[in-house]
Scaffold this motif. Structure first.
Motif, PDB file in Angstrom:
ATOM      1  N   HIS A 243       0.828  -1.200   0.000  1.00 51.93           N
ATOM      2  CA  HIS A 243       0.000   0.000   0.000  1.00 51.93           C
ATOM      3  C   HIS A 243       0.869   1.259   0.000  1.00 51.93           C
ATOM      4  N   LEU A 244       2.141   1.116   0.388  1.00 51.18           N
ATOM      5  CA  LEU A 244       3.035   2.272   0.467  1.00 51.18           C
ATOM      6  C   LEU A 244       3.834   2.458  -0.825  1.00 51.18           C
ATOM      7  N   GLY A 245       3.547   1.662  -1.834  1.00 45.30           N
ATOM      8  CA  GLY A 245       4.248   1.807  -3.109  1.00 45.30           C
ATOM      9  C   GLY A 245       5.277   0.706  -3.314  1.00 45.30           C
ATOM     10  N   ASP A 246       5.643   0.482  -4.578  1.00 47.57           N
ATOM     11  CA  ASP A 246       6.541  -0.622  -4.932  1.00 47.57           C
ATOM     12  C   ASP A 246       7.925  -0.477  -4.305  1.00 47.57           C
ATOM     13  N   ASP A 247       8.477   0.748  -4.330  1.00 50.14           N
ATOM     14  CA  ASP A 247       9.841   0.937  -3.837  1.00 50.14           C
ATOM     15  C   ASP A 247       9.943   0.648  -2.349  1.00 50.14           C
ATOM     16  N   ILE A 248       8.975   1.176  -1.578  1.00 51.96           N
ATOM     17  CA  ILE A 248       8.970   0.920  -0.136  1.00 51.96           C
ATOM     18  C   ILE A 248       8.800  -0.574   0.118  1.00 51.96           C
ATOM     19  N   ALA A 249       7.873  -1.202  -0.604  1.00 51.05           N
ATOM     20  CA  ALA A 249       7.636  -2.637  -0.432  1.00 51.05           C
ATOM     21  C   ALA A 249       8.918  -3.420  -0.707  1.00 51.05           C
ATOM     22  N   GLY A 253      11.548  -5.826   1.780  1.00 49.64           N
ATOM     23  CA  GLY A 253      11.776  -7.252   1.537  1.00 49.64           C
ATOM     24  C   GLY A 253      10.624  -7.992   0.889  1.00 49.64           C
ATOM     25  N   VAL A 254       9.745  -7.273   0.194  1.00 48.34           N
ATOM     26  CA  VAL A 254       8.621  -7.931  -0.475  1.00 48.34           C
ATOM     27  C   VAL A 254       8.935  -8.098  -1.961  1.00 48.34           C
ATOM     28  N   ARG A 255       8.757  -9.316  -2.472  1.00 46.64           N
ATOM     29  CA  ARG A 255       8.924  -9.511  -3.921  1.00 46.64           C
ATOM     30  C   ARG A 255       7.611  -9.111  -4.566  1.00 46.64           C
ATOM     31  N   TYR A 256       7.477  -7.789  -4.804  1.00 47.61           N
ATOM     32  CA  TYR A 256       6.145  -7.256  -5.092  1.00 47.61           C
ATOM     33  C   TYR A 256       5.561  -7.712  -6.428  1.00 47.61           C
TER      34      TYR A 256
ATOM     35  N   LEU B  85      21.318 -12.852  -2.377  1.00 45.30           N
ATOM     36  CA  LEU B  85      20.637 -12.839  -1.077  1.00 45.30           C
ATOM     37  C   LEU B  85      19.128 -12.822  -1.272  1.00 45.30           C
ATOM     38  N   ARG B  86      18.398 -13.301  -0.244  1.00 47.36           N
ATOM     39  CA  ARG B  86      16.944 -13.201  -0.292  1.00 47.36           C
ATOM     40  C   ARG B  86      16.553 -11.744  -0.043  1.00 47.36           C
ATOM     41  N   THR B  87      15.488 -11.297  -0.732  1.00 47.08           N
ATOM     42  CA  THR B  87      15.020  -9.921  -0.594  1.00 47.08           C
ATOM     43  C   THR B  87      14.810  -9.569   0.875  1.00 47.08           C
ATOM     44  N   ARG B  88      14.243 -10.531   1.602  1.00 50.67           N
ATOM     45  CA  ARG B  88      13.945 -10.338   3.014  1.00 50.67           C
ATOM     46  C   ARG B  88      15.224 -10.138   3.839  1.00 50.67           C
ATOM     47  N   ASP B  89      16.284 -10.898   3.518  1.00 52.57           N
ATOM     48  CA  ASP B  89      17.538 -10.769   4.262  1.00 52.57           C
ATOM     49  C   ASP B  89      18.213  -9.440   3.963  1.00 52.57           C
ATOM     50  N   VAL B  90      18.080  -8.985   2.712  1.00 50.55           N
ATOM     51  CA  VAL B  90      18.602  -7.647   2.378  1.00 50.55           C
ATOM     52  C   VAL B  90      17.875  -6.605   3.213  1.00 50.55           C
ATOM     53  N   ALA B  91      16.547  -6.766   3.346  1.00 53.30           N
ATOM     54  CA  ALA B  91      15.739  -5.784   4.087  1.00 53.30           C
ATOM     55  C   ALA B  91      16.090  -5.756   5.569  1.00 53.30           C
ATOM     56  N   LYS B  92      16.672  -6.838   6.082  1.00 54.72           N
ATOM     57  CA  LYS B  92      17.076  -6.845   7.494  1.00 54.72           C
ATOM     58  C   LYS B  92      18.399  -6.115   7.712  1.00 54.72           C
ATOM     59  N   VAL B 113       4.671   3.687  10.351  1.00 50.82           N
ATOM     60  CA  VAL B 113       5.985   3.309  10.886  1.00 50.82           C
ATOM     61  C   VAL B 113       5.998   1.822  11.267  1.00 50.82           C
ATOM     62  N   ALA B 114       4.841   1.316  11.722  1.00 52.40           N
ATOM     63  CA  ALA B 114       4.755  -0.096  12.103  1.00 52.40           C
ATOM     64  C   ALA B 114       5.047  -1.022  10.919  1.00 52.40           C
ATOM     65  N   ARG B 115       4.734  -0.577   9.703  1.00 52.87           N
ATOM     66  CA  ARG B 115       5.020  -1.407   8.523  1.00 52.87           C
ATOM     67  C   ARG B 115       6.521  -1.651   8.351  1.00 52.87           C
ATOM     68  N   GLY B 116       7.330  -0.790   8.967  1.00 54.15           N
ATOM     69  CA  GLY B 116       8.777  -0.963   8.882  1.00 54.15           C
ATOM     70  C   GLY B 116       9.250  -2.269   9.505  1.00 54.15           C
ATOM     71  N   ARG B 117       8.421  -2.874  10.346  1.00 58.66           N
ATOM     72  CA  ARG B 117       8.796  -4.136  11.000  1.00 58.66           C
ATOM     73  C   ARG B 117       8.588  -5.340  10.096  1.00 58.66           C
ATOM     74  N   HIS B 118       8.071  -5.110   8.910  1.00 59.42           N
ATOM     75  CA  HIS B 118       7.675  -6.227   8.048  1.00 59.42           C
ATOM     76  C   HIS B 118       8.742  -7.295   7.838  1.00 59.42           C
ATOM     77  N   PRO B 119      10.018  -6.919   7.578  1.00 57.04           N
ATOM     78  CA  PRO B 119      11.011  -7.974   7.348  1.00 57.04           C
ATOM     79  C   PRO B 119      11.194  -8.893   8.547  1.00 57.04           C
ATOM     80  N   HIS B 120      10.803  -8.445   9.739  1.00 59.60           N
ATOM     81  CA  HIS B 120      11.017  -9.250  10.951  1.00 59.60           C
ATOM     82  C   HIS B 120       9.768 -10.034  11.345  1.00 59.60           C
ATOM     83  N   GLN B 121       8.710  -9.889  10.540  1.00 56.17           N
ATOM     84  CA  GLN B 121       7.457 -10.542  10.900  1.00 56.17           C
ATOM     85  C   GLN B 121       7.184 -11.725   9.976  1.00 56.17           C
TER      86      GLN B 121
END
Lengths: 353, 285
Positions: A243-249, A253-256, B85-92, B113-121
């Motif tokens: 919902h925050l856009g592709d770049d943020i996603a 770490g989301v493979r959007y 690397l996995r996208t998720r591991d890069v995000a961490k 701001v809470a969405r910023g925790r996504h890679p850890h959830q």
């Protein structure tokens, strides 16, 4: 730094064993209320008819504790129609919530993305054209399956035409509307050149209706919808940052691209199933997510609540069409007549606030 | 915030960089924007990428953050090829703030701001007390705790940018990539945001950002990467890099470089065609 002494209000969490989620009381309350309302209207719609059955008896029968006479009327005669309304409503509501979220635009719905008219064009082709390989193909798989395939192909066509190093919401909608217009033109041309008896049959299909549903027709829509909803539920968590856009996603770490492709495919199939089961019922997919958003006070369309609003709108409209109106009107006409003003009311009230 | 992680200091090549581009070539379709570029981001400092419009600054930042896949070459994050690397591991490990992001209307600051925790959830563990604590800290560090319940779209530009930086902080990485964090902000708010970036640097973060304003870049970074036409023209401390010759070579700009009266860095005074009396003081004296 400012405000470090004030404790920020971060949403509270709930933990049940290894499972934890954010606790949103109002969303939970609205969702439960919608589910209860949808179930109530579902039962009412079963009770109404030439042989009226009271609400307590309907509920008892559904729970398997009814009388033998009621059982036949409820389970064999009226259940398919009521269930079709519920399933089609949920499918359209969730489909609309997905397309609107992906395009980040409330205009994106199965109607504007070409799915509805794609399915419609194929169905009308099946009804009006006889002879030839294509018509034989439609005959062999049945009208519903052909409509589903038509919706799926048109939806995929729109997606691939709109794809240019990613998906842009406006581009998706513009191409969807263009393809829809072409499909609509094909439908009109088919109707204009067809035999008059076929035209009447095709017209009845095109406005959307729940009349004369059989268990066989409903079963396909029911199981298909359940499977797709399970897939959507699994992917929904990955969808949240989008919902925050592709770049943020991507940064989170989301493979959007993969998430979006899966969800859009689910939305197309849900809408296709709905159209194949009840015809192109107008407006439910567009209005349900928007109504759910405003009732639940969410910034983005909530999936579950959108599906429930769709179910409530469709079964409610069917009930009104059968009981309150002097002439029998297809359900699609009533959904537009009820859903439209209600959305306008919510928008106007929000503006005045 | 996790600070001073030593993992990044030792890479196979022995260079002390958290993040490095090795011979990357990046383009959109047939158009090549960056050609065979080498750059290493030193740990624990603020690195700013500067250069004229269209020189590939943002493209480089997006490549470093794995948003763009290079046609040739590799990006190395803590000694590993980022593509593997996995996208998720890069995000961490790496937080990214893209250029002018947009929040859905009505989304509150704390929810964003809470969405910023996504890679850890995970699907089952969508919100834990750890998450709540990190988000509260991220809100406090960026000074937006008071605004937690306000919808993001009702905030001013400067507040909004703080909120987005807060989202990146909630991700819990000590490597931050910021793409033009001061765009659309007036000078006072730009300074405010850059002071915040400096606070983060002092708390142990490695920061890479793209800036347009040369003087702000000079003031707030210890390492400048000057780009022109898709390659690195110069890299180093602002005092060593910012010279009249370099400004002319990179930007085609005639400018005087003087000592910053309030800092220990150089200050760029551009020379345009109008309102200039002291452009060549040597000829007057």
């Amino acid at each position: 730094m400012i405000g470090t002494d004030v404790k920020p209000s971060v949403a509270p969490g709930v933990r049940l064993g290894g499972v934890s989620f954010v606790w949103r009381p109002w969303l939970a309350f609205v969702t439960c209320l919608l589910a209860a309302a949808a179930f109530l209207v579902f039962c009412l719609s079963i009770g109404v008819g030439d042989f009226p059955i009271g609400l307590p008896r309907v509920i008892a029968t559904i729970l398997g504790r009814g009388e033998h006479v009621d059982e036949f009327v409820v389970m064999d005669l009226r259940m398919p129609r009521a269930l079709a309304g519920l399933v089609v409503g949920i499918a359209l509501g969730v489909s609309g919530a997905i397309t609107q979220s992906i395009a980040r635009n409330p205009l994106a719905s199965p109607d504007t993305l070409g799915i509805t008219w794609g399915a419609g064009a194929v169905a009308v082709f099946g009804v009006t054209v006889s002879g030839g390989a294509a018509a034989a193909a439609v005959d062999s798989v049945g009208l519903s399956a052909a409509a589903l395939a038509g919706g799926l192909c048109t939806g995929l066509l729109v997606y691939f035409l709109a794809w240019r190093r990613g998906i842009d919401g406006f581009r998706l909608i513009l191409i969807g509307i263009s393809v829809s217009a072409v499909m609509e033109a094909i439908t009109t041309w088919l109707l204009a050149t067809a035999d008059i008896r076929d035209v009447a049959q095709a017209q009845a299909w095109l406005v959307g209706s729940l009349d004369n549903r059989s268990w066989d027709e409903v079963r396909v829509a029911l199981w298909g919808t359940l499977v797709l909803l399970a897939v959507v539920t699994c992917v929904a968590f990955q969808f949240k940052p989008m919902h925050l856009g592709d770049d943020i996603a991507a940064g989170l770490g989301v493979r959007y691209s993969a998430v979006r492709a899966v969800l859009l495919l689910c939305a197309v199939l849900l809408a296709g199933l709905a159209v194949s089961a009840a015809g192109p019922v107008a407006f439910v997919a567009l209005v349900a997510p928007q109504v759910a958003m405003r009732l639940a006070r969410c910034p983005t369309p909530p999936m579950t609540a959108s599906g429930l609003v769709g179910a409530l709108l469709l079964t409610g409209s069917d009930l009104v069409a059968r009981t309150a109106l002097p002439v029998s009107v297809p359900v699609g006409v009533v959904t537009a007549a009820i859903g439209g003003p209600f959305l306008v009311h919510l928008l106007v009230r929000a503006n005045r606030r | 915030m996790v600070a001073h992680s030593i993992t990044g200091i030792k890479t196979e090549a022995g260079d002390a960089s958290r993040l490095a581009a090795r011979g990357v070539t990046v383009g959109y379709g047939a158009r090549t924007v960056i050609d065979d570029l080498h750059v290493a981001i030193p740990p624990g400092v603020i690195t700013t990428i500067i250069g004229p419009n269209g020189c590939g600054k943002s493209t480089l930042l997006r490549t470093l953050s794995r948003l763009l896949k290079p046609a040739k070459g590799t990006v190395v994050l803590d000694g590993e090829d980022i593509a593997g690397l996995r996208t998720r591991d890069v995000a961490k490990k790496l937080g990214l703030l893209p250029q002018s992001p947009v929040a859905p209307e009505g989304l509150t600051v704390s929810d964003l701001v809470a969405r910023g925790r996504h890679p850890h959830q995970s699907w089952l563990r969508q919100w834990s007390s750890d998450d709540a604590a990190v988000v509260e800290r991220a809100l406090a560090m960026t000074g937006v705790s008071d605004l937690a319940e306000r919808p993001v779209d009702t905030l001013s530009g400067g507040q909004r940018q703080r909120v987005w930086i807060s989202l990146t902080l909630a991700q819990g990485t000590d490597l931050l990539l910021l793409d033009e964090p001061t765009t659309f902000l007036d000078l006072a708010h730009a300074i405010d945001v850059l002071d915040l970036v400096n606070d983060l640097h002092e708390s142990g973060c490695t920061v890479v950002m793209v800036l347009h304003d040369l003087n702000l870049a000079t003031r707030y970074s210890d390492n400048l990467v000057v780009m022109r036409q898709g390659s690195v023209l110069a890299q180093g401390h602002p005092r060593d890099v910012i010279t009249t010759e370099l400004l002319h070579e990179a930007f085609g700009l005639r400018a005087k470089v003087i000592d910053d009266p309030v800092g220990d860095r150089p200050l760029v005074v551009p020379i345009g065609r109008t309102h200039v009396q002291l452009a060549q003081p040597a000829t007057k004296s």
